[in-house]
Design a protein around this motif. Structure first.
Motif, PDB file in Angstrom:
ATOM      1  N   GLY A 122      41.291 -10.303  18.889  1.00 17.14           N
ATOM      2  CA  GLY A 122      41.252  -9.041  18.157  1.00 17.14           C
ATOM      3  C   GLY A 122      42.632  -8.531  17.772  1.00 17.14           C
ATOM      4  O   GLY A 122      42.766  -7.658  16.907  1.00 17.14           O
ATOM      5  N   GLN A 123      43.665  -9.072  18.398  1.00 18.19           N
ATOM      6  CA  GLN A 123      45.033  -8.644  18.100  1.00 18.19           C
ATOM      7  C   GLN A 123      45.692  -9.512  17.027  1.00 18.19           C
ATOM      8  O   GLN A 123      46.749  -9.162  16.515  1.00 18.19           O
ATOM      9  N   LYS A 165      44.818  -5.126  27.663  1.00 12.94           N
ATOM     10  CA  LYS A 165      44.409  -4.964  29.063  1.00 12.94           C
ATOM     11  C   LYS A 165      42.893  -5.104  29.191  1.00 12.94           C
ATOM     12  O   LYS A 165      42.406  -5.801  30.086  1.00 12.94           O
ATOM     13  N   ALA A 166      42.144  -4.465  28.308  1.00 14.65           N
ATOM     14  CA  ALA A 166      40.674  -4.545  28.358  1.00 14.65           C
ATOM     15  C   ALA A 166      40.194  -5.978  28.192  1.00 14.65           C
ATOM     16  O   ALA A 166      39.211  -6.388  28.814  1.00 14.65           O
ATOM     17  N   ASP A 169      47.692  -2.940  20.283  1.00 12.13           N
ATOM     18  CA  ASP A 169      47.099  -1.985  21.214  1.00 12.13           C
ATOM     19  C   ASP A 169      47.116  -2.592  22.619  1.00 12.13           C
ATOM     20  O   ASP A 169      46.286  -3.429  22.946  1.00 12.13           O
ATOM     21  N   GLU A 170      48.088  -2.138  23.445  1.00 12.72           N
ATOM     22  CA  GLU A 170      48.209  -2.712  24.786  1.00 12.72           C
ATOM     23  C   GLU A 170      47.001  -2.393  25.659  1.00 12.72           C
ATOM     24  O   GLU A 170      46.659  -3.166  26.551  1.00 12.72           O
ATOM     25  N   GLU A 198      54.918  -9.348  25.700  1.00 17.43           N
ATOM     26  CA  GLU A 198      56.258  -9.294  25.127  1.00 17.43           C
ATOM     27  C   GLU A 198      56.177  -9.538  23.620  1.00 17.43           C
ATOM     28  O   GLU A 198      55.629 -10.555  23.179  1.00 17.43           O
ATOM     29  N   ALA A 199      56.692  -8.595  22.860  1.00 21.48           N
ATOM     30  CA  ALA A 199      56.764  -8.759  21.408  1.00 21.48           C
ATOM     31  C   ALA A 199      58.022  -9.544  21.081  1.00 21.48           C
ATOM     32  O   ALA A 199      59.107  -9.220  21.559  1.00 21.48           O
ATOM     33  N   GLN A 200      57.855 -10.608  20.275  1.00 21.91           N
ATOM     34  CA  GLN A 200      58.988 -11.410  19.823  1.00 21.91           C
ATOM     35  C   GLN A 200      58.992 -11.390  18.304  1.00 21.91           C
ATOM     36  O   GLN A 200      58.286 -12.192  17.670  1.00 21.91           O
TER      37      GLN A 200
END
Length: 148
Positions: free
Chosen positions: A14-15, A29-30, A24-25, A44-46
């Motif tokens: 979904g991301q 997590k969900a 959406d962190e 971590e965003a790269q």
């Protein structure tokens, strides 16, 4: 090594296509809490477009027999799987409650053992945090360890 990477990737699908700033962190997590084998994770965003999710899996320490079957558990008492037969390669654990100090001590002792020694432990028990006892397979030798 225990989780199927494709299943985890599917849960996070979904991301895909979401700009890094809009990820959406809480949705991440969900998606990950449905996997009992996940002990911890980091996101971590790269830039410019990669989102890296690092997962630390729970380490099974043994199994507990219940009327409904055999539960493989980690040192925190989290049930990782349930089966109708004892999981091979793990010791049978005898404790009254997985949330007790006795279980935490038993889990800490088993987890701290070197892999070569852990592989020959066939049973572990504790009535209190100070009477951890291990049984070595083959010979049935009992080791009264004491506390963690």
């Amino acid at each position: 090594s225990q989780l199927d990477a494709q299943t985890v990737a599917h849960a996070l699908s979904g991301q895909i296509g979401t700009p890094l700033a809009a990820v959406d962190e809480s949705a991440v997590k969900a998606a990950l809490v449905q996997f009992p084998l996940i002990e911890t994770y980091t996101v971590e965003a790269q830039p410019p477009h990669d989102l890296v999710v690092r997962i630390v899996e729970r380490t099974p320490v043994g199994f507990i027999q219940y009327p409904s079957g055999y539960a493989l558990v980690d040192a925190a008492g989290v049930q990782l799987s349930m089966s109708s037969t004892p999981p091979s390669g793990y010791p049978a654990l005898t404790v009254s409650d997985t949330s007790s100090a006795a279980f935490r001590a038993l889990g800490a002792v088993i987890r701290a053992l070197p892999a070569q020694l852990r592989s020959i432990v066939t049973a572990g028990s504790a009535q209190t945090a100070d009477d951890v006892t291990l049984t070595i397979g083959g010979t049935g030798t009992r080791i009264v360890w004491g506390s963690a």
